[in-house]
Every structure is written in structure tokens, then in C-alpha cells.
Design a protein around this motif. Sequence first.
Motif, PDB file in Angstrom:
ATOM      1  N   ARG A 103      36.808  39.558  45.550  1.00 24.82           N
ATOM      2  CA  ARG A 103      37.814  40.226  44.719  1.00 24.82           C
ATOM      3  C   ARG A 103      38.903  39.246  44.312  1.00 24.82           C
ATOM      4  N   PHE A 104      38.750  38.009  44.730  1.00 21.16           N
ATOM      5  CA  PHE A 104      39.775  37.001  44.456  1.00 21.16           C
ATOM      6  C   PHE A 104      39.512  36.419  43.077  1.00 21.16           C
ATOM      7  N   ASP A 105      40.437  36.646  42.143  1.00 18.95           N
ATOM      8  CA  ASP A 105      40.158  36.176  40.788  1.00 18.95           C
ATOM      9  C   ASP A 105      41.136  35.102  40.324  1.00 18.95           C
ATOM     10  N   PHE A 106      41.600  34.304  41.294  1.00 19.03           N
ATOM     11  CA  PHE A 106      42.426  33.149  40.933  1.00 19.03           C
ATOM     12  C   PHE A 106      41.594  31.883  41.123  1.00 19.03           C
TER      13      PHE A 106
END
Lengths: 158, 427, 845
Positions: free
Chosen positions: C129-132
Amino acid sequence: MILNEQSIAEIREKMVKYPRRKSAILPALTVAYRQIGHLNEDLYGEISKIIEIPVVEIAEAASFYTMFPKHPVGKYLIQVCHNISCALLGADGLVRYLEKKLEIRKGETTPDNLFTLITVECLGSCSTAPMMQINDRYYENLTREKVDTILDELRKQA
Amino acid sequence: MEKRVLFKHIDDPEQVTVKGYVSNGGYRAWEKALKSMKPADVIDEVKRSGLRGRGGAGFPAGLKWSFVPKGSPRPSYLICNADESEPGTCKDRELMECDPHGVIEGIAIAAYAIGSHISFIYIRGEFGGPIRAMERAIEEAYAKGYLGRNIFGSGYDLELIAHTGGGAYICGEETALLNSLEGERGMSRIRPPFPAVEGLYACPTVVNNVETLSTVPHIINNGAAWYTSMGTEKSPGTKIFSLSGHVNKPANYELELGTPLSYLINDLGGGISGGHRLKAIIPGGSSTPFLLPGQIETPLDYESLTEAGSMLGSGGVIVVHDKTCIVWVIERLIHFYRHESCGKCTPCREGTGWLEQLISRIERGEGTPGDLEKIDSICDNIMGRTICPLGDAAVMPIQSTLRLFRDEWQYHIDHKSCLVKSEFEFA
Amino acid sequence: MSSKNGDKVTLTIDGREVTVPKGITVLEAARSIGIDIPTFCWHPKLKSVGACRICYVEIAKMPKLAVSCATEVMPGMVVHTESEKVRQGRRAVLEFILLNHPLDCPTCDKGGECDLQDHTFAHGIDDSRFDFAKYRFIRDKKSTFDDFRLGPEIIRNQNRCILCYKCVRANKEVFGEYDIGAFQRGNSTEIDAAPGQEIDSIYSGNLVEICPVGALTNTDWRYKIRVWKTQTANSVCQFCADGCNLMLWKDRDRIYRATSRCNDGIDEGWICDRGRYGYQVTDAGGRLTTPLIKRGERQEPATWDEAVALIARRFKEIKDKKGGVCIGGLVYPGLDSASLYAFSKLFRTVLSSNNVDFRTDYKMLPEKKDDLYTLMTLQKFSIADIEKADLVLVIGSDLINEHPITNLRVRKAVTRNGAKLYTLNPFATKSGDISVDEMIHEVGTIEALINGICISIIEQKLAPSGPDTSRFTAMIEPNRLEDASRLSGIEDKRIISLAKALGAANNISLITGELLTTAIARENIAAAILNLAILAGIPGQGQIGFLSKYANSKGAERLGVMPHLDSRKISRLKDLWGEYPEHEGMGADRLILSAKKEEIDSILVIGCDPLSCYPDGQFVREGIEKLDFLVVADLFETRTTQAADVVLPLSSVAESAGSFVNLEGKVQQFDRAIKPIGQTLPGYEICNLIASELKGPLYDSMKALQEETVKLLEAGDTPELDPVFHEVKLAVEKPDGDYNVPLYVVDQLHHFGHLTEKSQSLSAFCNEARLEISPSLAERLHATNGTLIRIESEVGKVILPVFISENVDNEVALVYRNFSATPVNVLQMRKRRVDYVKLTRVEEK
Ligand SMILES: Cc1cc2nc3c(=O)[nH]c(=O)nc-3n(C[C@H](O)[C@H](O)[C@H](O)COP(=O)(O)O)c2cc1C
Ligand code: SF4
Ligand code: FES
């Protein structure tokens, strides 16, 4: 040696107070910081020799604590609290005001090496916000006028 | 009404000197404890007073002292926690700066109660003024024989070492404080073992807040019954509240526990500043969940605040007016917790970083749908899952605003800007 | 349901009731019944820190998930290790860890054996879910893959680090080393070398081995092969007598690395870098691969048949003409037991010669069997039992150098269990950092010091009641505390306080090592040590450990690869062989002396290089040159092979199965990892070929050989220590005029014997002989690291660069014996107890 005799004596004095020598790491770093204004690896080496603790332990501890700059800073280290209580009373504006007055940006040092401007977390001065710390003095309930006077005075002293 | 016990002589400039302190009745409790009470009596008296820790957790002080094993071959240590770094809290600083001997007397009595002959006061490194005040006072106390060898001819010896920190909020957490004092990096330790059994140098150790300890001499002087006559049944006595933020007269005020929040904010604090309206209150330092204007009558005591969905914490009451963007407030806070996480356990170290990235993108107007749910679930994955309560402290305020100010968060994402434009400039 | 009987606790894990020892963790309890809970930061030999949080379990009545690695079992606990809540908690932790963790598994050396990879797989995480953008630490912009060198063998990739802190913890907690640390804090925390230092301790490879991910890798293994393409073979380390258990990782006939094969009795899962990288010796370039025969001035390749026929013919000639007593044998005690045994059997049954010896780099040996020394070395000793000691006394050993892993057990006894450590050495060693008292005595006075301790034990009335001490002082020299103190240079109050500590201790581990036992006067020293042991009450409450030097020194002793054996051993061999030579055998020293006098005609050398290693290089050369016929088997060309008439290519340990007997006397088997390189043969086959040609095979089958060997090895005696005292004579030597700095020929920390210089990795730590001296001596010589110094003794000289050691702090010169380019044995004098040298700066032109 970078540390002067007085600092060394002070470190030695603190060292013997504690039940264990290693406890003197933070006090020793504080003494070194007070003398030099910042910390670096050479100092860790010297402290390591004085208190007889491996240099890695000194360096590990020093790097953990953010109060000690790890690079040279100006004669006056201006630390503006930007945490919530101060921010609610305009700390960001205070930073901008200082940036304008000193003609530097946050994180920088004036060309004459007099002032370094940084922001820091809550300094426990919440009821007297906004505030800043310059070296080890607190300046509270700041206004533009007060800031002007403070900077003028420091310039004069320097 | 203000009820000044700790602050009784706070305005007396002579209180900082040993002479002034003694002439205001200081060190009588210390003498009384040493001369006429056994350590167990001291513990008993403090237990009966119901004094609860003022550092944040509210743990009964006397009870904590009683956990120190009796007759242990190892030395025991008393540590006064003066690392005050919780945003919104500035009471310990004032106590140390204006009444340092009160702190010393409290430390001495507590040390005696747990049989400690070496005690420490761990003072925040940035606190130039308080450090100087405490160091001077300690020197005076030694000179007058209130510290050192054979105090009051009782045969009891006590050393007090002032130790200064290096700029790390986490070092206020008691196990991180122990590591820091041992010369380690200030990282928290798993419990058990609890410090009372295995603390400093793996010896029995009690850590108490400055305010907690400063209260002790008053209890010894006046008795537990006097103390319990103030405050509420479960939260007896008085407590110092640091009032800050958008009020007209921010300051430290000492109140009986149970006094309504409205009295502090409106009557003492002079109401909301700038002619604005109240929007939210953080009642116990930046780690505690927010309260809404409708909760302003909540009594300031441990139980009532818990019931209201928040905590008394360290008593740092931060007032926020209605021209303040709540997302902006939270961004400030999460930046702080990310910066102060020691980095030992995964959820706190990684979670605070991720939260900061998400929250600041929302604040910048770059949030995306689903971010709020994500933030909520990250908070769930931190809450109760970390070594020390810093993780909880980081997420409690966030989750409370996600509930209380959902519309404002949502607006930020939907409109890429604040619902409420923050209005406060530096004057 | 719950019961608590004594020190046991009963609890329920995943529905199964289990009774386990009190005080262990839920994790250990679960593992004991085969329930595997994932971990990152936990390590069985480190204190739990509960940092990574992957080991969550759910415990009934506890609202929060508990970290099983740091939760003690309680009676009646009901634990769930696989509930939905637990799996959710672990998935959350993995999600956090993976936020900034690069997914570079295809190019990561840990791939296939990475805990993070495995746990992620087990928890079915396939998306984030990490979108960086992932945070990337880049320290050295020039390097690829964000790699950063932290030491000769250690590469760090901080992006992959999951901050389990195992590397830093193990380094401080277990190894007592301080060259790696964690810096900064929070999510900026970084693992790095200590300021201005490299990670180059002798334990550095362990840091790589315990790293759960690919954050720390070593140049040895990186990018060479994927782990799933390798197979493993069990091995035992050959680079000291600790006997650490190794696993060799190989594919076809190449070895790719060595790792620990944890043996709690010996190594507890740690190995030193010598053991880890020493395997490279096997396929280092330059191995001898065929026999060579000297024709004229040149050694030319030959077949085994030719070589063996020649050897047999010459041996037969000599034997027929002058008798087998004119042939001698020198063998390396790092050979496998079967080879050592076959060597002895070849000499004694085929050549009828007792002139065999494995002690080829010891100072002049006594020319009879040494009783007290043997009595001392045969005492029962266990590495693991060091942990039980409340006092550890080290006499004459630079532990970390000589026995890196036994050193760790001593450290554990001290730093974990609170034992008191005393060290008695002629120069400061690393153990000093944890010693109560590090007694650095005048060189060559150890008996005096030990006598002093004995005297004060008696004077303080701390001697045990049994032995009769009334005549004791009449038997020893010096026999007054003040003389002992004056001679040894250790103040009497320190001696007395050690005596008191010995008196108060309930369990003593007395450890003696190489510095004494390879020296002249060792009978005398052994006598002093045995006296001390009796007075300290060790029989019954403690142990005496003689730390033999080579991987199979103990085996060589038990198998009788020495000229003088006691009657029990002789009769055992006679029974086995039906014969045993009558004549008095010659040891290494006399053998060479006799060669010089032309009383010996031929020597067979297997696996050692006396010309470079045996004390007094010039003396050895003169002896060897007089020989009629020299046969040398080794892995590589050495000074001794160069002088040989026949050179035989020897297999390495990895190339044949066998056994070693470690310093405790444990017989440990190892497997063959790869087939022999070229035409090399193991020692026993070489001996057998020669025997077959002369008389008949030494053994019918491998099995028969193994059985004979094992039978002898297992007949190891462990004699009781009787409460009788022994005479101690004074044998102190004084320095001579200009030659006044005591010299010690030692192994460099990362090397052992003459083979390890062939390991590329070990050479990366150090690849040349050096003169190791204290900072103060360096100052006196106006030397800094690298300054060239001329070292002269009465018999030889060498020029070496200086290495300043913070450990050494008195005036001694340590020189490394591991490098063929500089044979430092030329400095040693065979009849002197202590070699004194003169040091002068070589002036640059
Ligand atoms: C992150 C964190 C920071 C803390 N900081 C402080 C502090 O600055 N001062 C303090 O007294 N207690 C602080 N505490 C609470 C201490 O851990 C401890 O509970 C307290 O000092 C005990 O004293 P008391 O019983 O008198 O309250 C902190 C706790 C946490 C989790
Ligand atoms: S480098 Fe490896 S062992 Fe060290 S902290 Fe990082 S992951 Fe753990
Ligand atoms: S293995 Fe238990 S917290 Fe890391």
C-alpha cells in the motif's frame, strides 16, 4: 587535542561521579559541545581516550542526540521551536521573519559566521510561545520588535 | 480557583536559594522523614495520599516505590525524570527554575523511601536555565548538609547527580532514559523486567516525574489526609496544567484535580484569543486524543478525561481556535513523532515515517482517495504494538481527529486545500 | 489444567499442552514442539530485544499481541501462534519492513536464504500500500547496487537493512569487538563501521552470517552463485584446535563458502574468519598437482608410479645399508587422523624407525618423553564447561589469536555469567579488557610467578586440606614470595589477591596455551602449573585446559606420532601391529641435528615446511642440505619442497574425508566435499603407496584403517591429578647486551600456519609478515605503521614493516610466521628459551 584542559578536567570530574564510566558519555559530549559549538569524530576519539570507552560507543550515542550539531555552526545558533504550541502562535512566521532579517534560509549560516538558523522540536516553553533558543538561552513571547532587539544586541556583543 | 501547593512560593524570587527555601518552610519534610519515619512509613504515607505520577501515566507513586525489592544485595537508584519534552508541557521547567530545592527535597525523601544512596536528576539538555538553577541548588544543598554524608546526623548518605540529556524526547520514556543514563543510545527497553526490579545498571530503580517528586515533601509535612482532601477521590491533590495555544493568558496553573476544563481555559486563561471560537482541545500534552468544545466542562482528573475519550497525560492543555486547520496541526505532530522515534521497533520506526509522508501529502493538497483509511489502518498497526508508548502517543491524536474532524480531512483530499484556512501570523 | 512442578511450566500452544523449563520464552517453548514462529531480531545466543515484532503471538487474557521472543512462559498460558490476529500483526510488520526495502532479490546475494523473503512468502504478501518512492541510502556514489565497503570482507547495503541490530549486538555482546555500530536514530538509523575504522575483527564474517537479509554480505560469496545451486558438506575447521564445525557450500567440484554448522558444545554457531575463509586454500592457484622428481637441478613432473618406486628404492637402500634409524619423518599435525596414523605405522612397521614427530615448529624439545607436560595435557577439559567457572585463569595464551572461539566461551563466562578472569602473559592481550587483573610478567619467568601464587595460597591458608604442603617450598625455586614478585615483575599484593580469588572460587577453569607449551622448559612450567592446580583445589572443582595448537595435535599425540611414547602406548601399538622398533627415536630437533652430522640420510615430510617454520632457520637449512634423500608432500611449493628430491602433491582437508581431535579430545569426523584436485592424494594413501612398494599395504581397506585409527584415538587417557607436588627449577635467562627486546614468533590474527596466506580473503586482512609492537616502543623507534625495521638476533636478521598494536603494551616484538616471503624462523635460536633481538630503523635513502 581539540579539547582544552578545562574541558578534559571537567570530563574527568564527571566520569568519577558515576557508578559506571560509560555513563559519562553524554556529559562528556556536552562538555565538548560547549567548548567547540559542535561535535565531530575527532572529538569522539578524544573522549574515547579520556573515559576509556570504545570510540564507536561515543559516536553511536552522539549521533542519536540531535541537540549537538555535527558540523560547525555560527557563533549564535538560533533554534526556533516549530512544534504545535509555538506554531499556533506564529512560529512559522517567526522563522520567515528571521530568514528575511538574516538573509539566509533555514539551515544556513550567515556569511559572517555569526548566526545559524534552524528549527527544532518543542523546547518546553509552550505557555510562553512563540520562542527561540540562542545557544543555551531561551527567548520567549517573541514579537518582531523583540527579535529586532535581540539580534541587534547579539551583533553588538559579537 | 487556583490551588497553589507546589506553586505556593513560585513568585518569591528568594525561593530558588536555600535560604529562601528554608525560610519558606523547606527541608522540614526531609528532616522529619529522616528523623522520625522509617522508609516503609514514607512509602505508606505516600500510598495513602493517593499521589499519582505526573509524568503521563498516572501510576500511583507509593505503589511504584513498594515494588523495589527489600533487602536486595544490589544498590537501588532513584531517578527524577526532568526530561520534559512532551509538546504542550512546560511545568517541570518552571518548577526547576523557580523552586529547585523543592525538587531536591522530593528526590531525597523518595530516595530514602526506596533505600537509594545515589540518585539522579535527568534534565533535558536544552534547559539552560533549569540546569543552572538545579546545579546551583544541589551545590547549596550539599553545602548545607541536606545532601551528602550523614544527613541530619541520621547516618543516611545520599548523592544526587544532575545528568543532562542531548535532545531526544524518547529519553523521557523511563527505559530509554535508563539507557541514556548508562551511556547507551536512548532506546527503550522491553518490559518486563520492570525498572523497579531491573533498571539502571540492572539494579532496582524508580523513575518519577519532577512534579510527582515535588509533591512529596508537602505530603510528608501535611499528611496524606490533607492531600486527599483536595481533588477527587481517585485523583486526589493538585496538578499543574500548562495552558498554551490560542488563549489569552497562557501559563502554568495549579488546580485541584477535578476542576472543570472551562475554568482553566476561560476563567484563568482569559478565553480564546483573537476573538475566535474554540475548535479543539488537546488536554494532556500532544500525545492525547483531542476534545471538542462541547466537552469543555469535563473535570480535569484522570478518570473524567479517560471517560471523555482522552487522557490527563502530562497536563499540557493545548487550545486550538476555529481558524486552524486540523490537518496542519496533525502534520506538525506526526513530524515530531517521526523525528523522535528511537528506531528500535519496526512499527514505530517505519509507521511514523509512512504516516508523515501520507499526512504531509494531504496537507500539501496531494492526498488521494483512500489515504484516510490507510492512515487509520497504519495507526491500528502501531497502536499497542510497539516497545514503548511512543507509538501509541503518535497515533492517538491522529485517530481522534480522523473521527472528530473527518470532514476536514476529507475536504483536504477532495479539494486539495484546507477547509479552514489557518489564520495566525507572527506579530 | 496448569501445573507447576518445580522448575517446569506447563502451558498450551496451539491447542497442544507442553511442559517446558521455567524461564524460557514462548518462542523457545513453541520451537521445542516444532512450531515455528518467524523471527528477525531474535538470536539464540543473544539477549532478546523485542525490536522487530515479527514473532507476535496471541496469549489468552492479554489484550495486545505479545512478542514471543521476549515473553517468558507462565503456567497455564494459552498461546495461539497462527490466529488471524497474529497473522494480521505479522503482515503489518512485514508491510512496514518492506516499505523502503528494495525488491532487488534477483541481484541480492541473500536471495534464497533470506528470512525476509521467506516470511513475506509465508504470509502471502504480494502487493504494497506504500505508494511513495522508496528511500535510498547512497553513501558511495561510485558503487553499484548501493554497496558500501565496511571492511576487507564486508559490504553493506543499508537499503536492505531491517535494523534488527543483530550485527551490532553480537559484536559487542559476544565478540567484545567495537568496530561496528548503529548511528543516527529513528528511520534514519544506519549501520556503519566505527569512525575511522574498518570492520576487520577476527569474527567479522559472523556479522554477515547472522544478518537476516542481504544488508551485510561478504566479497567471498557475492555474485558467485545462487545458494539453491549449491550442496553442503559437513566439515571441521583445520585452522586451530578448537574444532569448530563448518559447512562447506559447493557445486560440482568447487567450494563457494564456509559457514558455521552450530555445535553448542564447541562453537555455539560462531566461527572465526580463519575458519570461514580458509577453505579458499583448496582452490587457490598454484596447487601442486603432480609428483615431481629432481633430475639434475630441476624438479620435473613424474607419475605416481615413478615417484613411489624411487622413494621405495632409496628408502630400501638406506634401510638395508644403515638401518631404518637413518630415516626420519616430520608430519603436520593438521592432517587428518588416518594420515597421521598411517605415517606412524609406515615408519614403525615398514621402515622400523621411531624417528617421527609432528612438533615441527616448537622450540627444542626434550629428548625423552615428558611426563608432567603430558599429565597436564591429558587432563579432562571441556570448552562448554568454561561457562560453569566462577574464575578463569589463563596462563600463557594470547587467546583471541590462538583459539578465537574458545576465547568467546571465556568471554561468555566473564561478561554473561560474571566469572572473574585473570591472565598471566608476557605481553598484553585482548583478554586484558575483561580481566580483573592482567599480569604481564617479565618474559621467561612464568614459573616464578606461578610459584609466587602457590606460596601465597599456602601463606593465606587457602590450600585444600588433602595435600601435604609442609615440604612444598623446599621443592621449588624461587620459594619466597618476594623473589617470585621481583623476578616476575608482578607486585606481591597482586599475587596475593589472585591467590585469595583462587581460594574463594568454587569452580576454576585453568587454561594454558601455546606461549608456554611450545617452549623450552615446558616440563618445568608444567610442574609449576600442576602444583598450582592442586593448591587451587582444581581436582574436583574445575578443570585444566591445555589448548593444543593444531587442528589435530591432540590426535597426533594420541596416535603416538612422536619418538618417545610411554610403555602403555607402546604395548598397545605392539598388540595392534605385532612389532615396534626397539631403538630410541629422535624428535624433530635431534633429527635435524643428526642430519647435520650426517647420521640421518633421509627425511619424509608431509604437510609442513620446516625450512620456513622450524626454529633456527639456518640450523634447519644446514641439516636439510646434508640429507641424501628428501621427500616432501604438500599442497603448495614451499622452501622445503624446493629442496626435495621428490615432491608429492597432497590433498587438502576438503578433498578427503577424515577426522580431527580437537583440544578437548573430541574426535570429529568430516566429509569429503570435493574430489581431489589434479593427482593429489591424502596423506594416508601416500604412506600406503610407499609401504605397499616396500613391504605390503598398511591396511586392507579404508574401513580397516578408520577402525584402527578410531580405536587408538578412543583409548585416550584422562589421568587423575594426584595431590603430589613437583619440583620446579629456576631457568630464567637474561638478555644479552644489544639484543634486548624479547621476540615472539606468532600467528597473525587472520592467519594460521603456512597455508592461509593462499586464501585471498584472509590476505585481504593481512598479506605480509610484520613486526607488531606497542605504541610506546614504536615511539622509541620513531616508527609509524609501515616503517621498516631491521630485526636482528644472534643468528639471523629480517626487515619487516611495523604494525602498531593497541593491545600490546610492553616492550616485546611480535613477528608473524605465516608468510612465505619472509621466513622469520631465521631469528629464532633453538636452545634459547627466549629469543632476544635488536631493532633498528632502516633509514630511507
Ligand atoms: C515517549 C515518552 C516520553 C515521556 N516523557 C516523559 C517526560 O519527559 N517526563 C516524565 O516525567 N515522564 C515522561 N514519560 C513517562 C515516563 O515513562 C514515566 O512513566 C514517568 O517518568 C514516571 O514518573 P511518574 O510515575 O512520576 O509519572 C514519557 C513517556 C513516554 C512514552
Ligand atoms: S545490517 Fe543486517 S544484522 Fe545488522 S541491523 Fe541491518 S539487518 Fe540486522
Ligand atoms: S524476533 Fe521477537 S521481536 Fe524480533
